[in-house]
Each structure stands twice: as structure tokens, then as C-alpha cells.
Design a protein around this motif. Structure first.
Motif, PDB file in Angstrom:
ATOM      1  N   ALA A  92       0.826  -1.205   0.000  1.00 56.27           N
ATOM      2  CA  ALA A  92       0.000   0.000   0.000  1.00 56.27           C
ATOM      3  C   ALA A  92       0.864   1.261   0.000  1.00 56.27           C
ATOM      4  CB  ALA A  92      -0.944  -0.006   1.204  1.00 56.27           C
ATOM      5  N   LEU A  93       1.916   1.269   0.812  1.00 55.87           N
ATOM      6  CA  LEU A  93       2.813   2.429   0.852  1.00 55.87           C
ATOM      7  C   LEU A  93       3.563   2.623  -0.461  1.00 55.87           C
ATOM      8  CD1 LEU A  93       4.325   2.271   4.443  1.00 55.87           C
ATOM      9  CD2 LEU A  93       2.995   4.147   3.464  1.00 55.87           C
ATOM     10  N   VAL A  94       4.058   1.539  -1.016  1.00 54.91           N
ATOM     11  CA  VAL A  94       4.800   1.616  -2.277  1.00 54.91           C
ATOM     12  C   VAL A  94       3.906   2.199  -3.368  1.00 54.91           C
ATOM     13  CG1 VAL A  94       5.808   0.204  -4.130  1.00 54.91           C
ATOM     14  CG2 VAL A  94       6.505  -0.158  -1.768  1.00 54.91           C
ATOM     15  N   GLU A  95       2.676   1.722  -3.438  1.00 58.19           N
ATOM     16  CA  GLU A  95       1.754   2.236  -4.459  1.00 58.19           C
ATOM     17  C   GLU A  95       1.377   3.691  -4.192  1.00 58.19           C
ATOM     18  OE1 GLU A  95      -1.586  -0.402  -4.790  1.00 58.19           O
ATOM     19  OE2 GLU A  95      -0.338  -2.020  -5.581  1.00 58.19           O
ATOM     20  N   GLN A  96       1.056   4.015  -2.928  1.00 56.41           N
ATOM     21  CA  GLN A  96       0.635   5.367  -2.584  1.00 56.41           C
ATOM     22  C   GLN A  96       1.739   6.395  -2.842  1.00 56.41           C
ATOM     23  OE1 GLN A  96      -2.469   6.222  -1.635  1.00 56.41           O
ATOM     24  NE2 GLN A  96      -1.913   8.363  -1.595  1.00 56.41           N
ATOM     25  N   MET A  97       2.985   6.011  -2.571  1.00 58.83           N
ATOM     26  CA  MET A  97       4.106   6.926  -2.740  1.00 58.83           C
ATOM     27  C   MET A  97       4.728   6.841  -4.133  1.00 58.83           C
ATOM     28  SD  MET A  97       5.767   6.559   1.038  1.00 58.83           S
ATOM     29  CE  MET A  97       6.841   7.975   0.884  1.00 58.83           C
ATOM     30  N   GLU A  98       4.128   6.034  -4.999  1.00 55.28           N
ATOM     31  CA  GLU A  98       4.587   5.853  -6.374  1.00 55.28           C
ATOM     32  C   GLU A  98       6.055   5.454  -6.441  1.00 55.28           C
ATOM     33  OE1 GLU A  98       3.472   9.490  -8.388  1.00 55.28           O
ATOM     34  OE2 GLU A  98       1.386   8.851  -8.498  1.00 55.28           O
ATOM     35  N   LEU A  99       6.378   4.401  -5.668  1.00 54.46           N
ATOM     36  CA  LEU A  99       7.730   3.858  -5.646  1.00 54.46           C
ATOM     37  C   LEU A  99       7.773   2.564  -6.448  1.00 54.46           C
ATOM     38  CD1 LEU A  99       8.351   4.256  -1.818  1.00 54.46           C
ATOM     39  CD2 LEU A  99       9.298   5.703  -3.609  1.00 54.46           C
ATOM     40  N   THR A 100       8.967   2.191  -6.866  1.00 50.61           N
ATOM     41  CA  THR A 100       9.192   0.922  -7.540  1.00 50.61           C
ATOM     42  C   THR A 100      10.226   0.140  -6.740  1.00 50.61           C
ATOM     43  OG1 THR A 100       8.799   1.966  -9.678  1.00 50.61           O
ATOM     44  CG2 THR A 100       9.922  -0.162  -9.704  1.00 50.61           C
ATOM     45  N   LEU A 101       9.945  -1.123  -6.473  1.00 53.10           N
ATOM     46  CA  LEU A 101      10.906  -1.988  -5.798  1.00 53.10           C
ATOM     47  C   LEU A 101      11.959  -2.387  -6.825  1.00 53.10           C
ATOM     48  CD1 LEU A 101      11.734  -3.695  -3.316  1.00 53.10           C
ATOM     49  CD2 LEU A 101      10.301  -5.508  -4.237  1.00 53.10           C
TER      50      LEU A 101
ATOM     51  N   LEU B 139      14.205   0.986  -3.074  1.00 55.71           N
ATOM     52  CA  LEU B 139      13.022   1.567  -3.695  1.00 55.71           C
ATOM     53  C   LEU B 139      13.421   2.783  -4.508  1.00 55.71           C
ATOM     54  CD1 LEU B 139      10.910   1.406  -0.454  1.00 55.71           C
ATOM     55  CD2 LEU B 139      10.629  -0.088  -2.431  1.00 55.71           C
ATOM     56  N   VAL B 140      12.771   2.956  -5.648  1.00 53.23           N
ATOM     57  CA  VAL B 140      13.066   4.092  -6.509  1.00 53.23           C
ATOM     58  C   VAL B 140      11.789   4.914  -6.678  1.00 53.23           C
ATOM     59  CG1 VAL B 140      13.872   4.825  -8.788  1.00 53.23           C
ATOM     60  CG2 VAL B 140      14.812   2.748  -7.734  1.00 53.23           C
ATOM     61  N   PRO B 141      11.841   6.190  -6.252  1.00 53.31           N
ATOM     62  CA  PRO B 141      10.687   7.062  -6.494  1.00 53.31           C
ATOM     63  C   PRO B 141      10.633   7.457  -7.968  1.00 53.31           C
ATOM     64  CG  PRO B 141      12.415   8.244  -5.324  1.00 53.31           C
ATOM     65  CD  PRO B 141      12.895   6.838  -5.499  1.00 53.31           C
ATOM     66  N   ARG B 142       9.478   7.949  -8.376  1.00 55.41           N
ATOM     67  CA  ARG B 142       9.345   8.363  -9.774  1.00 55.41           C
ATOM     68  C   ARG B 142      10.407   9.392 -10.137  1.00 55.41           C
ATOM     69  NH1 ARG B 142       3.875  10.534 -12.461  1.00 55.41           N
ATOM     70  NH2 ARG B 142       3.027   9.539 -10.622  1.00 55.41           N
ATOM     71  N   LYS B 143      10.678  10.318  -9.230  1.00 58.68           N
ATOM     72  CA  LYS B 143      11.748  11.301  -9.412  1.00 58.68           C
ATOM     73  C   LYS B 143      12.604  11.266  -8.158  1.00 58.68           C
ATOM     74  CE  LYS B 143       9.000  14.413 -12.229  1.00 58.68           C
ATOM     75  NZ  LYS B 143       8.385  15.726 -12.322  1.00 58.68           N
ATOM     76  N   GLY B 144      13.876  11.074  -8.334  1.00 58.77           N
ATOM     77  CA  GLY B 144      14.749  11.090  -7.177  1.00 58.77           C
ATOM     78  C   GLY B 144      15.681   9.900  -7.116  1.00 58.77           C
ATOM     79  N   GLU B 145      16.419   9.854  -6.028  1.00 54.59           N
ATOM     80  CA  GLU B 145      17.445   8.831  -5.820  1.00 54.59           C
ATOM     81  C   GLU B 145      16.869   7.591  -5.144  1.00 54.59           C
ATOM     82  OE1 GLU B 145      21.227   9.457  -5.441  1.00 54.59           O
ATOM     83  OE2 GLU B 145      21.173  11.353  -6.523  1.00 54.59           O
TER      84      GLU B 145
END
Length: 177
Positions: free
Chosen positions: A75-84, A103-109
């Protein structure tokens, strides 16, 4: 698989969850990681409480499937738009595996999140991701011969689930954790 950190390149061995058994000697559940060439194996002993969730995931019975609720991590990964991106077993200190997920956010490190080794194994199964193991961990653990008949017989997750289903809860405290 390689990882670069502060100019240092580190090689990892890609492994997958091969099996799940009850270690007859230690009387504890054990997850077996194995590389693609079947040259290396890593036994990861877990406690009885973690084994129930792992066994259910391993045999494909998601515990939350009946309620259609997602686990907190998903749920957190989806809500925060992260990719494992990766699951890593980084080290073994005093008999305890140190694991992390990346984890990789859509924008960022990339974000490194240290997790319990059982949680890392569950995520590997849930997201169908390999587990990257530091070669130093391989040097520290006993290598198993996965072709032994005894391990092959015990490497039946359904049999272990049946064992857990029929186990007296009072007996769970009699084995050291």
C-alpha cells in the motif's frame, strides 16, 4: 549484479527462493536460497511465527486474499509511487542476516530500507524479484548440497504447511528461537 556506492563497485550473486523446509537438526524452519547454476545455496533459518506467513506465500495462499486488503508495504509503495528495484542480503553479523530493499521514487534517488530477512524473502516471492546476496555472506554460511535425498524430501512446502496446521500451539514455545 553490481552496485556502485561512493566510487566502489560491489558484485552480488543473484539468487532465488528455492525451497522451504523444517531443519530436522535445529527443529526450525529454514528458507533455502539458490543461484541459477545451483552452485551456491544459503540457508536462512527463521522463527515459527515468521514461517506461517512465509509458508502461505510460498505455496501461493496470500493471507490477505480473503479480505482483498493489501499489506502495508504494498500500500505504501503504491501510494508513494515507488518501484521496488532490488532485494539485497548485505551481511551476516552474529548469526543474523542484514537485508534491505531498494526503492526508486518516480523522481529522485534510490532509497535503501533495512528490513527483517524474512520480510525480504516474502517480498522476493510477492514481487517475483531475485535476492542479491553479498559474496561475503556466502563465505560465512554453510553450503548445502541440494542434491541430497533428505533435503529434496523435506523441500515440500505443502507438507510443512500441513505440519503447521496440525501443530499444537503450546508446542511452538518448546523450540529455541
Amino acid at each position: 549484479m553490481t552496485e556502485t556506492k561512493m566510487g566502489e563497485t560491489k558484485m552480488y550473486l543473484e539468487m532465488k527462493v528455492f525451497g522451504f523446509a523444517l531443519d530436522a537438526i535445529a527443529q526450525m524452519p529454514v528458507i533455502i536460497l539458490k543461484d541459477a547454476e545451483e552452485k551456491h545455496a544459503v540457508p536462512v533459518w527463521i522463527n515459527a511465527q515468521d514461517s506461517v506467513a512465509f509458508a502461505a506465500q510460498f505455496v501461493g495462499r496470500e493471507a490477505t486474499a480473503r479480505t482483498r486488503r493489501k499489506d502495508v508495504f504494498t500500500a505504501l509503495v503504491e501510494q508513494m509511487e515507488l518501484t521496488l528495484s532490488r532485494i539485497v542480503v548485505e551481511s551476516l553479523k552474529d548469526g543474523v542476516f542484514i537485508a534491505s530493499v531498494r526503492l526508486v521514487p518516480r523522481k529522485g534517488e534510490e532509497i535503501r530500507l533495512e528490513v527483517h530477512v524474512t520480510e525480504a524473502m516474502l517480498l522476493s516471492l510477492r514481487y517475483q524479484q531475485p535476492v542479491l546476496v553479498d559474496p561475503e555472506v556466502l563465505a560465512q554460511v554453510s553450503t548445502l548440497d541440494l542434491k541430497e535425498d533428505g533435503l529434496a524430501e523435506e523441500n515440500n512446502a505443502r507438507r510443512f504447511v500441513d505440519f503447521l496446521d496440525h501443530m499444537d500451539p503450546a508446542a511452538m514455545g518448546k523450540y529455541p528461537m
